[in-house]
Design a protein around this motif. Structure first.
Motif, PDB file in Angstrom:
ATOM      1  N   SER A 111       1.749   5.558  -5.803  1.00 58.04           N
ATOM      2  CA  SER A 111       1.751   5.238  -7.284  1.00 58.04           C
ATOM      3  C   SER A 111       3.101   6.058  -8.045  1.00 58.04           C
ATOM      4  O   SER A 111       3.161   7.238  -7.682  1.00 58.04           O
ATOM      5  CB  SER A 111       0.607   5.838  -7.910  1.00 58.04           C
ATOM      6  N   ASN A 112       3.584   5.249  -8.667  1.00 55.56           N
ATOM      7  CA  ASN A 112       4.723   5.747  -9.368  1.00 55.56           C
ATOM      8  C   ASN A 112       4.706   6.115 -10.918  1.00 55.56           C
ATOM      9  O   ASN A 112       5.652   6.193 -11.617  1.00 55.56           O
ATOM     10  CB  ASN A 112       6.082   4.749  -9.095  1.00 55.56           C
ATOM     11  N   VAL A 113       3.472   6.010 -11.281  1.00 56.38           N
ATOM     12  CA  VAL A 113       3.167   5.868 -12.735  1.00 56.38           C
ATOM     13  C   VAL A 113       3.527   7.072 -13.291  1.00 56.38           C
ATOM     14  O   VAL A 113       3.621   7.173 -14.602  1.00 56.38           O
ATOM     15  CB  VAL A 113       1.687   5.659 -12.876  1.00 56.38           C
ATOM     16  N   HIS A 114       3.846   8.277 -12.958  1.00 54.85           N
ATOM     17  CA  HIS A 114       4.408   9.321 -13.409  1.00 54.85           C
ATOM     18  C   HIS A 114       5.561   9.230 -14.017  1.00 54.85           C
ATOM     19  O   HIS A 114       6.160  10.122 -14.815  1.00 54.85           O
ATOM     20  CB  HIS A 114       4.181  10.783 -12.663  1.00 54.85           C
ATOM     21  N   ARG A 115       6.267   8.355 -13.534  1.00 52.49           N
ATOM     22  CA  ARG A 115       7.749   7.970 -13.811  1.00 52.49           C
ATOM     23  C   ARG A 115       8.175   6.657 -14.325  1.00 52.49           C
ATOM     24  O   ARG A 115       9.103   6.419 -15.200  1.00 52.49           O
ATOM     25  CB  ARG A 115       8.855   8.410 -12.625  1.00 52.49           C
ATOM     26  N   GLU A 116       7.417   5.685 -13.454  1.00 53.36           N
ATOM     27  CA  GLU A 116       7.482   4.138 -14.235  1.00 53.36           C
ATOM     28  C   GLU A 116       6.358   3.578 -13.752  1.00 53.36           C
ATOM     29  O   GLU A 116       5.266   4.054 -12.770  1.00 53.36           O
ATOM     30  CB  GLU A 116       8.649   3.569 -13.509  1.00 53.36           C
ATOM     31  N   ALA A 117       6.036   2.277 -14.386  1.00 52.11           N
ATOM     32  CA  ALA A 117       4.674   1.651 -14.121  1.00 52.11           C
ATOM     33  C   ALA A 117       5.001   0.781 -13.068  1.00 52.11           C
ATOM     34  O   ALA A 117       5.338  -0.433 -12.986  1.00 52.11           O
ATOM     35  CB  ALA A 117       4.362   0.805 -15.481  1.00 52.11           C
ATOM     36  N   SER A 118       4.815   1.432 -11.799  1.00 50.08           N
ATOM     37  CA  SER A 118       4.924   0.537 -10.413  1.00 50.08           C
ATOM     38  C   SER A 118       4.352   1.146  -9.461  1.00 50.08           C
ATOM     39  O   SER A 118       3.682   2.390  -9.237  1.00 50.08           O
ATOM     40  CB  SER A 118       6.434   0.584 -10.089  1.00 50.08           C
ATOM     41  N   LEU A 119       4.078   0.623  -8.170  1.00 45.20           N
ATOM     42  CA  LEU A 119       3.401   1.027  -6.894  1.00 45.20           C
ATOM     43  C   LEU A 119       4.731   0.629  -5.674  1.00 45.20           C
ATOM     44  O   LEU A 119       5.372  -0.238  -5.816  1.00 45.20           O
ATOM     45  CB  LEU A 119       2.344  -0.116  -6.495  1.00 45.20           C
ATOM     46  N   THR A 120       4.413   1.624  -4.721  1.00 47.75           N
ATOM     47  CA  THR A 120       5.299   1.430  -3.610  1.00 47.75           C
ATOM     48  C   THR A 120       4.418   1.372  -2.470  1.00 47.75           C
ATOM     49  O   THR A 120       3.791   2.239  -2.180  1.00 47.75           O
ATOM     50  CB  THR A 120       6.569   2.398  -3.374  1.00 47.75           C
ATOM     51  N   ILE A 121       4.444   0.371  -1.536  1.00 45.25           N
ATOM     52  CA  ILE A 121       3.627   0.292  -0.482  1.00 45.25           C
ATOM     53  C   ILE A 121       4.538   0.068   0.789  1.00 45.25           C
ATOM     54  O   ILE A 121       5.455  -0.894   0.947  1.00 45.25           O
ATOM     55  CB  ILE A 121       2.648  -0.891  -0.352  1.00 45.25           C
ATOM     56  N   GLN A 149       9.585  -1.583   2.276  1.00 44.84           N
ATOM     57  CA  GLN A 149       8.835  -1.048   1.093  1.00 44.84           C
ATOM     58  C   GLN A 149       8.598  -2.072   0.056  1.00 44.84           C
ATOM     59  O   GLN A 149       9.569  -2.728  -0.504  1.00 44.84           O
ATOM     60  CB  GLN A 149       9.673   0.171   0.389  1.00 44.84           C
ATOM     61  N   LEU A 150       7.260  -2.458  -0.187  1.00 41.91           N
ATOM     62  CA  LEU A 150       7.040  -3.487  -1.019  1.00 41.91           C
ATOM     63  C   LEU A 150       6.693  -2.718  -2.500  1.00 41.91           C
ATOM     64  O   LEU A 150       6.167  -1.584  -2.530  1.00 41.91           O
ATOM     65  CB  LEU A 150       5.452  -4.002  -0.880  1.00 41.91           C
ATOM     66  N   MET A 151       7.597  -3.057  -3.556  1.00 40.53           N
ATOM     67  CA  MET A 151       7.579  -2.548  -4.688  1.00 40.53           C
ATOM     68  C   MET A 151       6.981  -3.657  -5.807  1.00 40.53           C
ATOM     69  O   MET A 151       7.555  -4.996  -6.055  1.00 40.53           O
ATOM     70  CB  MET A 151       9.042  -2.122  -5.330  1.00 40.53           C
ATOM     71  N   TYR A 152       5.772  -3.142  -6.272  1.00 38.17           N
ATOM     72  CA  TYR A 152       5.210  -3.816  -7.475  1.00 38.17           C
ATOM     73  C   TYR A 152       5.501  -3.369  -8.629  1.00 38.17           C
ATOM     74  O   TYR A 152       5.030  -2.100  -8.949  1.00 38.17           O
ATOM     75  CB  TYR A 152       3.647  -4.273  -7.218  1.00 38.17           C
ATOM     76  N   ILE A 153       5.971  -3.964  -9.641  1.00 39.91           N
ATOM     77  CA  ILE A 153       6.459  -3.520 -11.155  1.00 39.91           C
ATOM     78  C   ILE A 153       5.272  -3.935 -11.745  1.00 39.91           C
ATOM     79  O   ILE A 153       5.031  -5.211 -12.042  1.00 39.91           O
ATOM     80  CB  ILE A 153       7.592  -3.653 -11.851  1.00 39.91           C
ATOM     81  N   TYR A 154       4.489  -3.383 -12.553  1.00 37.13           N
ATOM     82  CA  TYR A 154       3.353  -3.883 -13.316  1.00 37.13           C
ATOM     83  C   TYR A 154       3.958  -4.940 -14.522  1.00 37.13           C
ATOM     84  O   TYR A 154       4.900  -4.452 -15.203  1.00 37.13           O
ATOM     85  CB  TYR A 154       2.212  -2.840 -14.281  1.00 37.13           C
ATOM     86  N   GLY A 155       3.305  -5.719 -14.768  1.00 40.25           N
ATOM     87  CA  GLY A 155       3.663  -6.686 -15.580  1.00 40.25           C
ATOM     88  C   GLY A 155       4.870  -7.745 -15.161  1.00 40.25           C
ATOM     89  O   GLY A 155       5.396  -8.622 -16.057  1.00 40.25           O
ATOM     90  N   CYS A 156       5.322  -7.526 -14.012  1.00 40.99           N
ATOM     91  CA  CYS A 156       6.482  -8.423 -13.682  1.00 40.99           C
ATOM     92  C   CYS A 156       6.142  -9.963 -13.363  1.00 40.99           C
ATOM     93  O   CYS A 156       5.027 -10.212 -13.182  1.00 40.99           O
ATOM     94  CB  CYS A 156       6.895  -8.036 -12.250  1.00 40.99           C
ATOM     95  N   PRO A 157       7.059 -10.717 -13.634  1.00 46.34           N
ATOM     96  CA  PRO A 157       6.726 -12.371 -13.322  1.00 46.34           C
ATOM     97  C   PRO A 157       6.772 -12.698 -12.068  1.00 46.34           C
ATOM     98  O   PRO A 157       7.102 -11.896 -10.891  1.00 46.34           O
ATOM     99  CB  PRO A 157       7.897 -12.838 -13.926  1.00 46.34           C
ATOM    100  N   PRO A 158       6.062 -13.728 -11.517  1.00 44.09           N
ATOM    101  CA  PRO A 158       5.861 -14.289 -10.173  1.00 44.09           C
ATOM    102  C   PRO A 158       7.343 -14.403  -9.603  1.00 44.09           C
ATOM    103  O   PRO A 158       8.434 -14.781 -10.386  1.00 44.09           O
ATOM    104  CB  PRO A 158       5.096 -15.695 -10.147  1.00 44.09           C
ATOM    105  N   LYS A 159       7.492 -14.384  -8.290  1.00 44.10           N
ATOM    106  CA  LYS A 159       9.000 -14.334  -7.703  1.00 44.10           C
ATOM    107  C   LYS A 159       8.978 -16.011  -7.139  1.00 44.10           C
ATOM    108  O   LYS A 159       8.477 -16.296  -6.076  1.00 44.10           O
ATOM    109  CB  LYS A 159       9.128 -13.562  -6.395  1.00 44.10           C
TER     110      LYS A 159
END
Length: 199
Positions: A111-121, A149-159
């Motif tokens: 979880s990257n929420v301490h610096r941006e609203a995203s997840l990295t798997i 590395q799969l990066m999901y940014i909260y609120g991003c649009p579909p690819k």
């Protein structure tokens, strides 16, 4: 660029400062200056009791064509490509797809929420021991196995379509020892429609 599909490659280097200097002297540009990023302790999900921090010096540079390369500092390591970054919308489906279709495993969930609203798997071809770091993990003999590395940014649009500035597709090597008759190239698409070829 940030937000693109296949966002670019990652490389481990013994000195980020030296690598950035080499990149710029060769006609590249700095997209994000060197800084220490503090990554959490997690595999999945974050354990609130574990306060382990993993500081890592990183910088983002681009080659003369604008193609991005994320640099990770690993003192004493031999410079090498260590993986690629993929922006995803269907992150749960993508994580499951790499596990079921490629036989890979989740080697780090961050979880990257301490610096941006995203997840990295971080997905890799086998389990990590010790736990993966953001640059990949030790596969023996001091080498770092390549990861995705799969990066999901909260609120991003579909690819819905490929974006300019990223890889067109990934080409992965088939496992050693597979029967010759089964060794033909195979084209796949992940849940976000990124192309992957098994060769």
């Amino acid at each position: 660029r940030e937000g693109a599909g296949y966002q670019g490659l990652m490389a481990r280097v013994p000195s980020v400062a030296d690598a950035v200097a080499a990149a710029t002297s060769s006609g590249g540009t700095v997209l994000r200056a060197a800084e220490t990023i503090v990554h959490g302790p997690a595999l999945a999900p974050v354990d609130e009791v574990d306060t382990t921090e993993n500081p890592l010096v990183e910088a983002l540079v681009a080659d003369p064509s604008g193609y991005p390369l994320l640099l990770h500092e690993c003192t004493g390591a031999t410079p090498a490509l260590s993986g690629c970054r993929v922006g995803v919308y269907e992150w749960k489906a993508s994580q499951g797809w790499y596990e079921s279709q490629l036989g890979w495993q989740t080697v780090r969930w961050n979880s990257n929420v301490h610096r941006e609203a995203s997840l990295t798997i971080t997905m890799g071809p086998r389990a990590a021991s010790p736990m993966a770091t953001p640059r990949g993990y030790d596969a023996g003999q001091g080498e770092s196995a390549a990861v995705v590395q799969l990066m999901y940014i909260y609120g991003c649009p579909p690819k819905t379509q490929p974006e300019v500035g990223g890889l067109a597709e990934l080409v992965l090597a088939r496992a050693e020892g597979e029967a010759e008759a089964e060794a033909e190239s195979q084209s796949l698409s992940d849940p976000d429609a990124y192309k992957i070829t098994i060769a």
